[in-house]
Design a protein around this motif. Sequence first.
Motif, PDB file in Angstrom:
ATOM      1  N   UNK A  33      74.908  69.090   8.765  1.00 34.82           N
ATOM      2  CA  UNK A  33      75.814  69.590   7.723  1.00 34.82           C
ATOM      3  C   UNK A  33      76.711  68.474   7.205  1.00 34.82           C
ATOM      4  N   UNK A  34      77.287  67.720   8.116  1.00 39.00           N
ATOM      5  CA  UNK A  34      78.190  66.641   7.712  1.00 39.00           C
ATOM      6  C   UNK A  34      77.448  65.596   6.883  1.00 39.00           C
ATOM      7  N   UNK A  35      76.223  65.255   7.275  1.00 38.32           N
ATOM      8  CA  UNK A  35      75.440  64.281   6.515  1.00 38.32           C
ATOM      9  C   UNK A  35      75.110  64.779   5.120  1.00 38.32           C
ATOM     10  N   UNK A  36      74.769  66.051   4.993  1.00 37.01           N
ATOM     11  CA  UNK A  36      74.458  66.619   3.679  1.00 37.01           C
ATOM     12  C   UNK A  36      75.684  66.609   2.775  1.00 37.01           C
ATOM     13  N   UNK A  82      83.090  62.062  11.197  1.00 37.50           N
ATOM     14  CA  UNK A  82      82.407  63.182  11.843  1.00 37.50           C
ATOM     15  C   UNK A  82      81.005  62.812  12.296  1.00 37.50           C
ATOM     16  N   UNK A  83      80.273  62.042  11.501  1.00 38.02           N
ATOM     17  CA  UNK A  83      78.893  61.713  11.860  1.00 38.02           C
ATOM     18  C   UNK A  83      78.786  60.450  12.713  1.00 38.02           C
ATOM     19  N   UNK A  84      79.909  59.771  12.922  1.00 29.11           N
ATOM     20  CA  UNK A  84      79.913  58.569  13.761  1.00 29.11           C
ATOM     21  C   UNK A  84      79.519  58.950  15.186  1.00 29.11           C
ATOM     22  N   UNK A  85      78.652  58.170  15.811  1.00 28.50           N
ATOM     23  CA  UNK A  85      78.286  58.474  17.200  1.00 28.50           C
ATOM     24  C   UNK A  85      79.512  58.416  18.113  1.00 28.50           C
ATOM     25  N   UNK A  86      79.707  59.449  18.915  1.00 28.29           N
ATOM     26  CA  UNK A  86      80.875  59.490  19.793  1.00 28.29           C
ATOM     27  C   UNK A  86      80.515  59.442  21.268  1.00 28.29           C
ATOM     28  N   UNK A  87      79.266  59.694  21.600  1.00 28.70           N
ATOM     29  CA  UNK A  87      78.895  59.701  23.005  1.00 28.70           C
ATOM     30  C   UNK A  87      79.167  58.349  23.649  1.00 28.70           C
ATOM     31  N   UNK A  88      78.993  57.275  22.891  1.00 34.15           N
ATOM     32  CA  UNK A  88      79.152  55.941  23.441  1.00 34.15           C
ATOM     33  C   UNK A  88      80.576  55.736  23.957  1.00 34.15           C
TER      34      UNK A  88
END
Length: 158
Positions: A33-36, A82-88
């Motif tokens: 959703x965020x990417x769209x 929002x779409x930035x990877x956060x797990x790292x």
Amino acid sequence: MTQEPDRGTERESKNLDEALTTLMSELVRADAKANTVLALTSLGLVFLATRGGYGTQPRAVLVVGALGTSCLVIATVLLVITVRPVQISNPELEDWTRWATLEPAALLAHMRVDLRAKRVVALARLLRIKFRRLQYGVSFILAGLVLLMAAVVLSLVL
């Protein structure tokens, strides 16, 4: 005498597995959703940036248009975050980023511990943050569109 399996533990285990599956699918959904929305907002900003003739508009039109454009820029920034990877950067998730730091023996010991409840909590918190940012981003887009439409109306009236 045989011991019967603990039904509560089996149910908890099944519930944790289902929660993890649900959270992972919601994470994919939030990112999609965020990417769209980010792509659509970026297209709007490109259109605004390439449109010429701003100098001939009355000051009120320029001010309202600038406010609308600012809202779209803020929305874009929120959506990129929002779409930035956060797990790292999130050690609470206990996922591949943690495993990459372990030696094989430590990884095997680590895998013996059931961390599903910890992962469920961390993923649920992550999703709450992602959806909140997505909601704020969409709110800024709506405000920006309203302001840009007001600028168009003003340009026709003035």
